[in-house]
Scaffold this motif. Structure first.
Motif, short mmCIF file in Angstrom:
data_model
loop_
_atom_site.label_atom_id
_atom_site.label_comp_id
_atom_site.label_asym_id
_atom_site.label_seq_id
_atom_site.Cartn_x
_atom_site.Cartn_y
_atom_site.Cartn_z
N THR A 430 -19.64 16.17 0.71
CA THR A 430 -18.38 16.34 -0.01
C THR A 430 -17.61 15.04 0.11
O THR A 430 -17.16 14.65 1.19
N TRP A 431 -17.47 14.35 -1.02
CA TRP A 431 -16.71 13.10 -1.06
C TRP A 431 -15.36 13.40 -1.68
O TRP A 431 -15.26 13.70 -2.87
N ASN A 432 -14.31 13.34 -0.89
CA ASN A 432 -12.96 13.58 -1.41
C ASN A 432 -12.37 12.25 -1.89
O ASN A 432 -11.91 11.44 -1.09
N PHE A 433 -12.43 12.04 -3.20
CA PHE A 433 -11.83 10.84 -3.78
C PHE A 433 -10.34 11.12 -3.97
O PHE A 433 -9.93 11.85 -4.88
N VAL A 434 -9.52 10.56 -3.09
CA VAL A 434 -8.09 10.87 -3.05
C VAL A 434 -7.33 9.85 -3.89
O VAL A 434 -7.24 8.67 -3.53
N GLU A 435 -6.81 10.31 -5.02
CA GLU A 435 -6.04 9.44 -5.91
C GLU A 435 -4.59 9.44 -5.45
O GLU A 435 -3.87 10.42 -5.59
N ILE A 436 -4.19 8.31 -4.90
CA ILE A 436 -2.84 8.17 -4.33
C ILE A 436 -2.02 7.34 -5.31
O ILE A 436 -2.26 6.14 -5.49
N ASN A 437 -1.07 7.97 -5.95
CA ASN A 437 -0.30 7.35 -7.03
C ASN A 437 1.13 7.06 -6.58
O ASN A 437 1.82 7.95 -6.09
N VAL A 438 1.56 5.83 -6.74
CA VAL A 438 2.86 5.41 -6.22
C VAL A 438 3.72 4.85 -7.36
O VAL A 438 3.30 3.93 -8.08
N THR A 439 4.92 5.40 -7.50
CA THR A 439 5.87 4.89 -8.48
C THR A 439 6.74 3.82 -7.85
O THR A 439 6.83 3.71 -6.62
N LEU A 440 7.41 3.06 -8.68
CA LEU A 440 8.31 2.02 -8.19
C LEU A 440 9.44 2.64 -7.36
O LEU A 440 9.84 2.10 -6.33
N GLU A 441 9.92 3.80 -7.80
CA GLU A 441 11.01 4.47 -7.08
C GLU A 441 10.58 4.84 -5.66
O GLU A 441 11.31 4.61 -4.69
N GLU A 442 9.37 5.42 -5.52
CA GLU A 442 8.92 5.81 -4.19
C GLU A 442 8.60 4.59 -3.33
O GLU A 442 8.86 4.58 -2.12
N LEU A 443 8.06 3.55 -3.96
CA LEU A 443 7.78 2.32 -3.23
C LEU A 443 9.06 1.77 -2.61
O LEU A 443 9.10 1.44 -1.41
N ASN A 444 10.11 1.66 -3.42
CA ASN A 444 11.37 1.11 -2.91
C ASN A 444 11.96 1.99 -1.80
O ASN A 444 12.47 1.48 -0.80
N LYS A 445 11.86 3.30 -1.98
CA LYS A 445 12.41 4.23 -0.99
C LYS A 445 11.71 4.10 0.35
O LYS A 445 12.37 3.97 1.40
N MET A 446 10.38 4.10 0.34
CA MET A 446 9.65 4.08 1.60
C MET A 446 9.64 2.70 2.24
O MET A 446 9.57 2.58 3.47
N ARG A 447 9.74 1.67 1.43
CA ARG A 447 9.87 0.32 2.01
C ARG A 447 11.17 0.23 2.80
O ARG A 447 11.21 -0.26 3.92
N GLN A 448 12.26 0.71 2.18
CA GLN A 448 13.56 0.67 2.84
C GLN A 448 13.60 1.55 4.08
O GLN A 448 14.21 1.21 5.09
N GLN A 449 12.93 2.68 4.00
CA GLN A 449 13.01 3.66 5.07
C GLN A 449 12.20 3.27 6.29
O GLN A 449 12.64 3.45 7.42
N CYS A 450 10.98 2.74 6.07
CA CYS A 450 10.16 2.49 7.26
C CYS A 450 9.17 1.33 7.14
O CYS A 450 8.90 0.65 8.13
#
Length: 641
Positions: A430-450
């Motif tokens: 079982t190969w779980n191909f995990v598609e991790i999608n990042v928006t600009l809004e979430e990128l900025n939020k998590m960069r600032q947060q941690c």
């Protein structure tokens, strides 16, 4: 894997809190979510005080809370994995094993001999009570993070920690150089009111002649970034640690030549999988390739089996395949490095256990258009760079999986292609191909947060791009395909395999071609030697902090000591041939290994850096150089945590 911290002071009571605050404690706990505790040690004459803080992620044996303390008042903090060199039983915990061995050491030479024997990533802090000394350091490659910060004055104290927070004060955090092991005589420092660091450096052989110039070079390298009031001295006995790998073979054979060929076309159309088969027809080359496969396979085996699995074999056998959870994940782009790691993991991870393939993509911006240029593109390259229609990028409904063409970045497309190759090699897995999608809004939020705190003290545009991409990828929150429908998925894997180290050893970067063109094989050898020398400060501490933030552990098969020694034993001509086109010449021995493992189109994919393949480098449309200081990493305050 753990978060470790030690604060030493010899003056005011509040000094500990000057170094160790709730924000640092929060980051340490994220690294070690299974156990957290602290211990304070005060010298009998009150000349110094030490705070030890340990935070444990259980991966092997029973949960062993840190810091450890024995009857002799010795104290130990350990963030590492022993894969070889010192025996650790299947049910044993390597922290306890190391502490036991340290307690048996009766001299400095004994301590150095112990750490010289270790194979695997580590950082540690060890308080030796009888000598009033503090030992600390990182492994030869610096695969585990350790930072230090010193007070303004020599007598105000200092701090060691796995992770910190961004500081605007004059007392900047820095990574402890992976140049050897350090010792501090706490009693002497408290008496003289002067902090002095004693260094025991790494060397390939402690019996080599002309050691003085080597020691002098190491001292100069480490001292240049220390505050002026912190002296660094070599240990009086000139003792050293024995490097866990052999030195680089710089032999240049007459057959390989010293200069690049001008007769070989670099046209990408000349590259094919059949080209690799031609190399494998040579008996000597095929033998080397299989030796490489064997040593790399063992490195992967150690890293996928040395972990606690919370189900016994009987329970696992009775559970349906769809309900079994992954314990191992791979940072996965579909490129040659991650494909080989995944294919080898498949050989050793129990068959009924899924393997998570973590594939990150950053949303393609609406206004970016494919501009016509004079550069020629193959049809495949144009397709990879196609952007989603403007209307499909609006009102993204992630839960419904709508408009995912916005995330069809190059690494997503090669990742899907790579998944098909792996499924062909082993359709039972079982190969779980995990598609991790990042928006600009979430990128900025998590960069600032941690994320910016984890990247710190590194601060370039490249550190920002790679740090953010790895943070989102290793978090493992995305979607997997279930009967053709994308469904939310959060990877439970605690071990994350990464392919770092392949490019550095096998001439995988574009700068290696530039160097080869200018200076030939001799210059390329020097460049590759420098790559491993600086990998601790450029990559590994940062990546450990980033991945560890999710309560997961980064493991680096290409930086296994046996793998590095094998590759170092080979002349450069056996590892790469930069007279050949991209997609063949760089990392040639790895491509041949991939072919022998049954991989196909992925064996000839040219190197594509993570920041470009995931499209994070284009998301914010900054006209920046990779080496520029990144203002986005500094546009926050600690209070925002």
């Amino acid at each position: 894997m753990c978060g470790i911290c030690c604060v030493v002071t010899w003056c005011s009571e509040h000094a500990i809190h000057d170094f160790f605050n709730k924000d640092i404690l929060c980051h340490l706990r994220r690294r070690g979510p299974d156990s957290s505790q602290q211990l304070i040690k005060t010298a009998s004459d009150l000349s110094y005080k030490c705070l030890f803080s340990g935070h444990v992620l259980r991966l092997r044996g029973l949960i062993t809370p840190q810091p450890l303390k024995d009857a002799s008042d010795n104290i130990f903090l350990w963030n590492g994995e022993i894969f070889n060199g010192v025996h650790v039983g299947d049910l044993e915990n390597d922290t306890e094993v190391m502490f036991h061995h340290l307690a048996l050491c009766s001299s400095e030479a004994d301590i150095l001999s112990l750490f010289s024997s270790l194979r695997g990533p580590w950082s540690f802090i060890y308080y030796q009570a009888s000598q009033h000394t503090l030992w600390f350091g990182r492994d030869y490659f610096g695969r585990r993070s350790l930072l230090w910060q010193f007070g303004n004055e020599a007598d105000s104290g200092f701090c060691l920690t796995s992770v910190s927070v961004y500081s605007k004060s004059d007392n900047q955090w820095q990574e402890v150089p992976a140049s050897g092991i350090f010792k501090i005589n706490l009693k002497a420092c408290a008496t003289t009111k002067s902090l002095s660091l004693i260094l025991f450096p790494w060397k390939y052989s402690c019996t080599e002649k002309a050691v003085e110039p080597i020691f002098s070079n190491v001292l100069d390298h480490v001292s240049k970034d220390l505050p002026n009031h912190i002296p660094l001295v070599m240990n009086e006995s000139k003792l050293c640690l024995r490097a866990p790998v052999i030195s680089l073979n710089k032999t240049i054979s007459e057959a390989s030549g010293g200069c690049p060929s001008t007769n070989v076309s670099n046209n990408i159309h000349t590259v094919s999988v059949e080209t690799l088969q031609g190399f494998l027809a040579e008996e000597h080359k095929k033998k080397l390739v299989h030796q490489f496969i064997d040593v790399l396979s063992e490195a992967v085996k150690r890293r996928v089996l040395s972990l606690f699995r919370d189900e016994d074999w009987e329970t696992r056998a009775t559970r349906s395949m769809s309900n079994r959870k992954a314990h191992v994940a791979v940072l996965f782009s579909g490129g040659i490095d991650s494909m080989v790691i995944a294919a080898l993991a498949d050989k050793h991870v129990p068959l009924g256990e899924p393997i998570d393939l973590l594939n990150v993509a950053f949303m393609i911006k609406e206004h970016t258009k494919q501009k016509g240029t004079t550069k020629k593109h193959t049809l495949q390259e144009v397709q990879r760079d196609l952007l989603c229609p403007q209307e499909s990028c609006k009102d993204l409904d992630a839960k419904a999986g709508a408009h995912l063409s916005c995330f069809d970045v190059p690494d997503r497309l090669t990742g899907r292609a790579g998944l098909k190759e792996l499924e062909a090699i082993n359709p039972s897995r079982t190969w779980n191909f995990v598609e991790i999608n990042v928006t600009l809004e979430e990128l900025n939020k998590m960069r600032q947060q941690c994320i910016n705190h984890l990247v710190y003290p590194l601060d370039t545009v490249l550190d920002d791009s790679i740090g953010c991409a790895i943070w989102f990828a290793s978090r493992g929150e995305g979607f997997i395909s279930n009967q053709g429908e994308l469904k939310p998925y959060n990877s439970p894997a605690k071990v994350v395999l990464t392919g770092i180290g392949a490019d550095e050893q096998l001439a995988g970067y574009s700068r290696h071609r530039v160097c080869f063109k200018k200076y030939g094989l001799e210059g390329l050898n020097k460049e590759l030697e420098m790559e491993l020398d600086r990998i601790s400060s450029r990559n590994l501490g940062r990546d450990d902090r980033i991945i560890g933030d999710h309560g997961k552990e980064a493991r680096f098969p290409f930086l296994d000591e046996e793998v590095v020694s094998f590759l170092n034993s080979l002349p450069i001509s056996e590892k790469a041939d930069l007279t050949l086109p991209r997609g063949i010449g760089e990392k040639l021995i790895l491509r041949l290994a991939a072919k022998e493992l049954g991989l196909a189109a992925s064996t000839i994919l040219p190197k594509r850096a993570l920041q470009f393949g995931s499209r994070i480098a284009k998301l914010e449309s900054k006209n920046e150089k990779a080496s520029d200081m990144c203002s986005r990493l500094k546009s926050f305050s600690v209070n925002e945590l």
